[in-house]
Enzyme design. Structure first.
Site, short mmCIF file in Angstrom:
data_model
loop_
_atom_site.label_atom_id
_atom_site.label_comp_id
_atom_site.label_asym_id
_atom_site.label_seq_id
_atom_site.Cartn_x
_atom_site.Cartn_y
_atom_site.Cartn_z
N GLU A 16 0.89 -1.31 0.06
CA GLU A 16 0.12 0.00 -0.12
C GLU A 16 1.04 1.34 -0.11
O GLU A 16 1.81 1.39 0.82
CB GLU A 16 -0.92 -0.06 1.39
CG GLU A 16 -1.89 0.93 1.32
CD GLU A 16 -2.85 1.13 2.43
OE1 GLU A 16 -2.79 0.13 3.29
OE2 GLU A 16 -3.47 2.17 2.31
N ARG A 49 5.44 -13.40 9.21
CA ARG A 49 5.93 -12.26 8.90
C ARG A 49 7.55 -12.18 9.61
O ARG A 49 7.62 -12.62 10.49
CB ARG A 49 5.28 -10.85 9.20
CG ARG A 49 4.92 -10.89 10.66
CD ARG A 49 4.23 -9.56 11.09
NE ARG A 49 3.48 -9.02 10.13
CZ ARG A 49 3.05 -7.90 9.59
NH1 ARG A 49 4.17 -7.03 9.65
NH2 ARG A 49 2.22 -7.61 8.84
N LYS A 73 4.41 0.64 9.73
CA LYS A 73 4.43 1.90 9.05
C LYS A 73 3.97 3.20 10.25
O LYS A 73 4.65 4.12 10.08
CB LYS A 73 3.69 1.90 7.77
CG LYS A 73 4.17 1.38 6.76
CD LYS A 73 3.22 1.26 5.70
CE LYS A 73 3.42 -0.01 4.76
NZ LYS A 73 2.38 -0.13 3.78
P1 ATP Z 1 1.66 -2.09 8.10
O1 ATP Z 1 0.84 -2.92 8.87
O2 ATP Z 1 2.87 -1.39 8.95
O3 ATP Z 1 0.85 -1.01 7.50
P2 ATP Z 1 1.84 -3.78 5.79
O4 ATP Z 1 2.23 -4.99 6.01
O5 ATP Z 1 0.22 -3.45 5.88
O6 ATP Z 1 2.49 -2.54 6.90
P3 ATP Z 1 1.82 -3.29 3.15
O7 ATP Z 1 2.44 -2.33 2.11
O8 ATP Z 1 0.42 -3.77 2.97
O9 ATP Z 1 2.14 -3.08 4.35
O10 ATP Z 1 2.71 -4.51 2.75
C1 ATP Z 1 3.04 -5.16 1.39
C2 ATP Z 1 3.47 -6.59 1.47
O11 ATP Z 1 4.44 -6.67 2.34
C3 ATP Z 1 2.19 -7.42 2.12
O12 ATP Z 1 2.06 -8.47 1.36
C4 ATP Z 1 2.88 -7.68 3.39
O13 ATP Z 1 2.19 -9.20 3.58
C5 ATP Z 1 4.26 -7.84 3.37
N1 ATP Z 1 4.75 -7.53 4.61
C6 ATP Z 1 4.55 -6.40 5.07
N2 ATP Z 1 5.45 -6.46 6.47
C7 ATP Z 1 6.01 -7.83 6.46
C8 ATP Z 1 6.90 -8.54 7.38
N3 ATP Z 1 7.20 -7.80 8.67
N4 ATP Z 1 7.27 -9.43 7.11
C9 ATP Z 1 7.13 -10.02 5.71
N5 ATP Z 1 6.21 -9.67 5.11
C10 ATP Z 1 5.63 -8.21 5.23
MG MG Z 2 -1.23 -3.76 4.41
#
Ligand code: ATP
Ligand code: MG
Length: 566
Positions: free
Chosen positions: A37, A268, A278
């Site tokens: 995102e 994760r 984020k």
């Molecule tokens: P936040 O929860 O901090 O907003 P997010 O996971 O929602 O972060 P996205 O931009 O939606 O952020 O993530 C893009 C991709 O990265 C998603 O498919 C997510 O599963 C993966 N991702 C995010 N954080 C991790 C992590 N700590 N380990 C592995 N994959 C991750």
């Molecule tokens: Mg997300």
């Protein structure tokens, strides 16, 4: 991919893909996606997902899409889109023609919603948010049907179209899937799929004032792009039944054909000594606890790049931690060790004196200069040697002299001899201090027959070996000694506020004396400063002929040792 990649280790996702291919599912195709995102910069956790998704596509001859999941207008921006693309490329991956934006599918998502209404599978609910929460029930109690649940198809369609036309304020109505308010899975208790939000979107502008919910949008995005394996983190496991329900209904409606994409969850990355949310990263930047998103202490990919961490180091790290179904913590020292190993293979060796004090060789002729020869990489002799100028006055490390040596100290102290690495053996003859007692110079005499690389140089045996640079030839530059941004393994665990655990000593800016060859370092070029660690020429602040350096990582892991002592 530019990396020379060894065969990937098996994991449960690869095993599953092998089974699918053996059974001929999707005709053997493997199509994945990385769906950030654009509401922040990518962080170290995202790297795990990038290597996983792009790695699978590469290894199975498929494609990995870069898809911006931009269904929420409020926090998304073009700045984030650009930075995310740059970081994925930096890690060595290429999405080719497969660059997509979820917002480009808003028309299809809307058409799917009208279809669900017409099929009796969705309805407009007009309960307030609080009431809806109350009706939803709990883990132990079933939910109750909303009084609006049995609106007619005509009424639902009319209301939904008027929602789209902007007739209602935010929150007045939502569109919900009509599934089962008594389901043991709360995610199946008529989840919201569209909400009213009068907000300008970075891509679609003011065209829409209703926006799809993430859990509704994501399966549709996957299906539109013919994704085969939709890989996400474990917290989406309970969403999978809705993912499957929705795509099944839309396949029946003729929107998509089977086999439909399959959601697969993995654990994760949780990494100690950093924060990977984020929201917290934005707070660090906005409250100026760091200098920006690319501050070399930030666990963002832009920060990692400036810090001098390398894509190859990330590859080793993601290989080493693997992919599993169970959540756990990875120690930051594991990440650092992978980065250190990667740099050890490629970084040229250079000499830097970080805490300089003068060493004066009283029996060496004034004004004379000669070359010493230092290997560029001791494990790779083919990289050759370079000339390092030697003269009467050198810079050495302050800690390489002791007036009264502690036990086991083999470096300079009055009467002791050491080797000046790649140069001569010298014997300490005295030292000077200023009025405050600060050491200002060390005096010595050199033994002319002991120059490294000349016959008989090793006849004089010494235990200490120290590095130096010629004072007349040195390049004085700014060096930033970075350390961990947080001083505890799980920031905020004790006080509830992660900012309480910021490490007050996470950066120290010094002026160092560097060997002259370092003046020509190109931005982003990494070096091992002998005895100190790995350093990179900063990609932002370096000027041609005047690089400044960031410490990427020390030669040894000092944190794990400190933890064991604590
Ligand atoms: P936040 O929860 O901090 O907003 P997010 O996971 O929602 O972060 P996205 O931009 O939606 O952020 O993530 C893009 C991709 O990265 C998603 O498919 C997510 O599963 C993966 N991702 C995010 N954080 C991790 C992590 N700590 N380990 C592995 N994959 C991750
Ligand atoms: Mg997300």
């Amino acid at each position: 991919m530019s990396h020379a990649t060894p065969a990937p280790a098996a994991n449960f996702i690869r095993n599953l893909i092998d089974e699918h291919r053996a059974a001929g599912k999707w005709d053997g195709r493997v199509e994945t996606r990385f769906p950030p995102e654009p509401n922040g910069y990518l962080h170290l956790g995202h790297a795990k997902s990038i290597f996983l998704n792009f790695g699978l596509a590469r290894d199975y001859g498929g494609a990995c899409h870069l898809r911006f999941d931009d269904t929420n207008p409020e926090k998304e921006s073009q700045e984030y889109v650009d930075a995310i693309k740059e970081s994925v490329k930096w890690l060595g991956f290429d999405w080719g023609p497969h660059l997509y934006f979820a917002s480009d599918y808003f028309d299809t998502m809307y058409a799917c919603a009208e279809y669900l209404i017409q099929a009796g599978l969705a309805y407009v609910d007009s309960l307030s948010a609080d009431e809806m929460r109350e009706y939803r029930g709990t883990l132990t109690e079933p939910g109750r049907d909303s009084p609006y649940r049995n609106r007619s198809v005509e009424e639902n369609l009319d209301l939904f179209r008027r929602m789209k036309a902007g007739e209602f304020p935010d929150g007045a109505h939502v569109l919900r899937a009509r599934i089962d308010m008594a389901s043991p899975n709360l995610n199946l208790r008529d989840p919201a799929i569209y909400r009213i939000k009068h907000a300008t979107h970075h891509n679609t502008g003011d065209k829409w004032c209703i926006y799809p919910m993430y859990t509704y949008a994501h399966p549709i995005e996957d299906a539109i792009e013919h994704i085969t394996h939709s890989i996400c983190t474990l917290e989406f496991e309970d969403q999978r039944p809705f993912y499957d329900w929705l795509l099944d209904k839309l396949a029946i409606g003729g929107f998509f054909s089977r086999p439909l994409p399959q959601q697969i969850e993995f654990a994760r990355l949780n990494l100690t000594y950093v924060v990977l949310s984020k929201r917290k990263l934005i707070q660090l930047v906005e409250e100026k606890h760091v200098a920006g998103w690319d501050d070399p202490r930030m666990p963002t990919l832009v920060g990692a790049r400036r810090r001098g961490y390398t894509p190859e180091g990330f590859r080793r790290f993601t290989d080493q931690i693997g992919v599993s179904k169970s959540d756990g913590w990875i120690d930051y020292s594991v990440f650092e060790a992978c980065q250190r190993d990667a740099l050890n293979d490629t970084a040229l060796r250079r000499i830097a004196v970080l805490d300089p004090v003068k060493l004066i060789i009283d029996n060496y002729p004034e004004g004379q200069t000669e070359d010493c020869f230092a290997p560029n990489h001791p494990q790779q002799p083919e990289l050759g040697k370079r000339a390092v100028p030697f003269s009467r006055e050198l810079w050495i490390e302050r800690e390489d002299f002791e007036e009264t040596p502690p036990k086991g100290y083999f470096r300079l102290y009055p009467g002791n001899s050491v080797r000046l690495r790649y140069g001569y053996v010298v014997t300490c003859t005295g030292f000077e201090r200023d009025a405050d007692g600060t050491l200002t110079a060390v005096h010595c005499e050199y033994l002319p027959d002991t120059k490294s690389g000349t016959p008989g140089a090793d006849a004089v045996k010494v235990k200490g070996n120290i590095h130096w640079v010629s004072a007349a030839h040195a390049y004085e530059a700014e060096v930033r000694l970075y350390d961990r941004l947080f001083r505890t393994a799980q920031p905020g665990q004790e006080t509830g506020n992660f900012l309480d655990d910021l490490n007050a000593d996470s950066v120290k800016v010094i002026r160092a004396q560097l060997e002259p060859a370092l003046k020509d370092a190109a931005p982003e070029q990494s070096f091992q400063f002998e005895r100190h660690g790995y350093f990179v020429a900063d990609r932002v602040d370096s000027k041609p002929g005047a690089p400044v350096f960031n410490r990427t990582v020390t030669l040894k892991d000092s944190w794990t040792k400190a933890e064991k002592q604590a």
